[in-house]
Write an enzyme that holds these catalytic residues in place. Sequence first.
Site, PDB file in Angstrom:
ATOM      1  N   HIS A 151       0.805  -1.226   0.000  1.00 52.04           N
ATOM      2  CA  HIS A 151       0.000   0.000   0.000  1.00 52.04           C
ATOM      3  C   HIS A 151       0.840   1.278   0.000  1.00 52.04           C
ATOM      4  CE1 HIS A 151      -3.513  -2.325   0.156  1.00 52.04           C
ATOM      5  NE2 HIS A 151      -3.745  -2.364   1.455  1.00 52.04           N
ATOM      6  N   HIS A 225      -9.661   2.762   0.269  1.00 50.44           N
ATOM      7  CA  HIS A 225      -9.579   1.654   1.228  1.00 50.44           C
ATOM      8  C   HIS A 225     -10.598   1.791   2.369  1.00 50.44           C
ATOM      9  CE1 HIS A 225      -7.831  -1.607   3.549  1.00 50.44           C
ATOM     10  NE2 HIS A 225      -6.877  -1.789   2.639  1.00 50.44           N
ATOM     11  N   GLU A 360     -11.725  -3.151  -2.820  1.00 48.96           N
ATOM     12  CA  GLU A 360     -10.753  -2.188  -3.320  1.00 48.96           C
ATOM     13  C   GLU A 360     -10.500  -2.410  -4.813  1.00 48.96           C
ATOM     14  OE1 GLU A 360      -7.246  -2.694  -0.635  1.00 48.96           O
ATOM     15  OE2 GLU A 360      -8.692  -3.970   0.412  1.00 48.96           O
TER      16      GLU A 360
END
Length: 396
Positions: A151, A225, A360
Amino acid sequence: MNTTPYNAVKQISKQSVKLVVGMTLGLNAMGCQATTEGTQMIEQIPSATVSHYGYLADQTEVTQVRLVNKQGVEVNVISYGGIITDILTPDKNGDMANIVLGMDNIKAYEDGNPYYGAIIGRYGNRIANGKFTLNGVDYQLAQNDGDNHLHGGKNGFDRKNWKMEPFTSENSAGVKLSLVSPDGDQGYPGELDMEVTYVLTNNNTLDMRFSATTDKATIVNMTQHSYFNLAGKGSILDHVLEIPAKSITPVNSGLIPTGELMPVEGTAFDFTNAKTIGKDINDKHQQMLYGKGFDHNYVLKAEVNDELIVAANVTEPNSGRTLSVLTDEPAVQFYSGNFMDGSTSRNGKPFEYRTGFCLEPQHFPDSPNQRAFPSTTLLPGEQYNIRIVYEFGVEK
C-alpha cells in the site's frame, strides 16, 4: 487535469434504488421536520463545508470537508490521507448510521490507522520483496509487510496531508484533493502529480476519480480503502455479497500472486451467485488458509478499458442497506477483516474481528513483477485515470 464537477452517474447496478423521500423523525438533523401528519422532507441544496479537524504531531493543520446531498446522505473527508471518516446513509426505516469504520481523532489516525478510509498509493496491494525493474533499472521500495511492499510503503499516500478544495453544483457536492509525490518517495521513480475527486451526487452515489502524471517512468496503482459495515455495528458475516468475477489471482504464503488465474467455480471463493460473507469463510481451501479468510484479488475484466462495470453488490438484510461498487479497473480486492483484533476503536467501541470488509478496485498485486498481468507503468506524457463509484441504497 479536468476539475469540472461530475454529473450524477447513471444508476446501472441491479440493486440500486432511489431512497424514499418521506423518512422518520430520525432525519430531523438531515433536513426533515415533524408535522401532525408525519414527517416531511425539506428539500436542501447540496453542501460542502470546511472545518478544522486537528493538528498532526508536527503541527500541520488537518481540515475536514463535510459533503451533504439533497437526500441528506453525508460523507466526511479529512485532508490527512484523503480519509473518508464517515458515510451516513438511511436504512429501510429511514434511520441514519455511519457505514464505514474510522478513528476518533487525528492522533489516532496518525498513530495507528490500518488504512481506514484512506487513499492508497503509489501502489495498492503488495509488491514482492519491495523490488521491481523498469526500463532496465532496478528499484528497491520500502518493505513494510515482512519482506514485501504494501500500500505504498511506510509513508504512503494514506499518511500524506492532501490539499482540499470543496465545490458544489445543483446536483452534487464534492471535494478535489491534490498532492505531489516527489521523485524517490518510498523508493518510487518520478515526481507524481495527482488529483483525486470525491463527488457525492443527489442520486446517492459517491463518484471518485483518480488521475496522475509523471516526469519519469514509474508505476501507479491507486485505490480507496474504506472498511464497510452496512449495519453500522457488529459482524459483517451476514452481509450478502455478489462479485461477478470468474477467477482470482491465487497467492503464496506471503500473499504474493503466483502469476496464475484460479477459477472460482466450485470453490469457497465463488460469489457469482450472491451469498453471505460467512457462508464459506471457514473453508479449508489452501488459499483461504493463506489469507486467514478472504483477502484476494478478483479478476473482473480480461482487458483494461474505461468501461464502468459492477465490481460487487452488497446487502445487509436487517437494515436493508445496499452498496454497489462500480469501477473501470480490471480487478477488485475483497478483504473480510481477518486481521481485525479490537486494537482500534471509535467512541470507545473496539473494532473486533471481522466487523468490517473492504472492496478495493485495482490493478493486480505485484504487476510490475508479473509480465502476464495488466501493466501499471505510467510514462511521461501519459495520464493515469481510474474511477471508483459507491452506490448507496435500500432494498425494496
